[in-house]
Design a protein around this motif. Sequence first.
Motif, PDB file in Angstrom:
ATOM      1  N   UNK A 113       3.940 -29.150  25.119  1.00 26.34           N
ATOM      2  CA  UNK A 113       4.346 -28.662  26.431  1.00 26.34           C
ATOM      3  C   UNK A 113       3.778 -27.268  26.700  1.00 26.34           C
ATOM      4  N   UNK A 114       3.769 -26.425  25.661  1.00 23.69           N
ATOM      5  CA  UNK A 114       3.326 -25.045  25.855  1.00 23.69           C
ATOM      6  C   UNK A 114       1.921 -24.782  25.314  1.00 23.69           C
ATOM      7  N   UNK A 115       1.394 -25.764  24.573  1.00 23.18           N
ATOM      8  CA  UNK A 115       0.094 -25.597  23.900  1.00 23.18           C
ATOM      9  C   UNK A 115       0.109 -24.413  22.941  1.00 23.18           C
ATOM     10  N   UNK A 116       1.268 -24.168  22.348  1.00 23.46           N
ATOM     11  CA  UNK A 116       1.399 -23.078  21.372  1.00 23.46           C
ATOM     12  C   UNK A 116       1.606 -23.694  19.995  1.00 23.46           C
ATOM     13  N   UNK A 117       0.993 -23.068  18.990  1.00 23.94           N
ATOM     14  CA  UNK A 117       1.172 -23.507  17.606  1.00 23.94           C
ATOM     15  C   UNK A 117       2.455 -22.897  17.044  1.00 23.94           C
TER      16      UNK A 117
ATOM     17  N   UNK B  73       8.797 -34.170  10.001  1.00 23.48           N
ATOM     18  CA  UNK B  73       7.426 -34.671  10.117  1.00 23.48           C
ATOM     19  C   UNK B  73       7.342 -35.737  11.196  1.00 23.48           C
ATOM     20  N   UNK B  74       7.237 -35.294  12.432  1.00 16.74           N
ATOM     21  CA  UNK B  74       7.173 -36.193  13.579  1.00 16.74           C
ATOM     22  C   UNK B  74       5.723 -36.336  14.032  1.00 16.74           C
ATOM     23  N   UNK B  75       5.418 -37.402  14.773  1.00 21.51           N
ATOM     24  CA  UNK B  75       4.048 -37.563  15.262  1.00 21.51           C
ATOM     25  C   UNK B  75       3.633 -36.370  16.125  1.00 21.51           C
ATOM     26  N   UNK B  76       2.377 -36.019  16.051  1.00 16.96           N
ATOM     27  CA  UNK B  76       1.907 -34.893  16.847  1.00 16.96           C
ATOM     28  C   UNK B  76       0.636 -34.315  16.263  1.00 16.96           C
ATOM     29  N   UNK B  77       0.246 -33.152  16.786  1.00 13.52           N
ATOM     30  CA  UNK B  77      -0.941 -32.475  16.289  1.00 13.52           C
ATOM     31  C   UNK B  77      -0.522 -31.334  15.375  1.00 13.52           C
TER      32      UNK B  77
END
Lengths: 137, 121
Positions: free
Chosen positions: B37-41, B64-68
């Motif tokens: 949503x925020x494109x923040x790491x 550990x959920x799906x994502x980048x």
Amino acid sequence: MNRLQHIRCHMLAYKNMNIATTLPSPLTTHVLNTAKGVPGANMTISLHRLNPISSEWYLLTTGITNDDGRCPGLITKESFIAGVYKIRFETGKYWDALGETCFYPYVEVIFTISDPSQKYHVPLLLSRFSFSTYKGS
Amino acid sequence: MGSSVKSSSPFTTHVLNTGDGVPAVRMALSLHRLDPRTAIWNLITIGNTDEDGRCPGLITSDAFTPGMYKVRFETAQYWESLGLSSFYPYVEIVFSVSDADQSCHVPLLVSRYSFSTYRGS
């Protein structure tokens, strides 16, 4: 294509990219698709330099690899100063265009240029689930 | 922050110093997840590799959920501690997790002038 025609193509490419240079870039890259044993053609890449004061990345060049997986004219000799650079390779988009998924949405290789009078080669050997890079010449 | 979990982390790494043919011991690393949503790491864990070049307990199964994700290895710091320079100030590997039920292994094979990684198991 003979060597003269090849060079002419590169010169036209420089013109189209609005890079007024007749000298080869001191920094080069080469993308290889190790899964298929072919050059990584038509991959979007970008070159950035780190501003050491603001810690922000400054975009220098964007380009697309040619049929040989190379992207001539990344930077001019004048712009190639000592510092920290990164090349970002749009690997996810590359594999997507081939109809496949990739574990890596993009690959960024961050490296230090200490002696800008030297030539640097930063290749990327890539498959869907692995990649490697090395400092070449 | 995730250094003493009983069940093993679904995400693991292993750092090998290919220049010397040994595990990379005491290399600092960190695991981050991208907030779409925020494109923040967002930082999940920091740690150091052990005598075997591994860093157990990086994340719990629940987290550990799906994502980048990205794992950042402080490679230059490591080489400096050995009195050597290197080409890369650090290495970041950004990867996508679509099936968080599978375990995910992201090793790093590193020398002063090269590195490689692959998706392992």
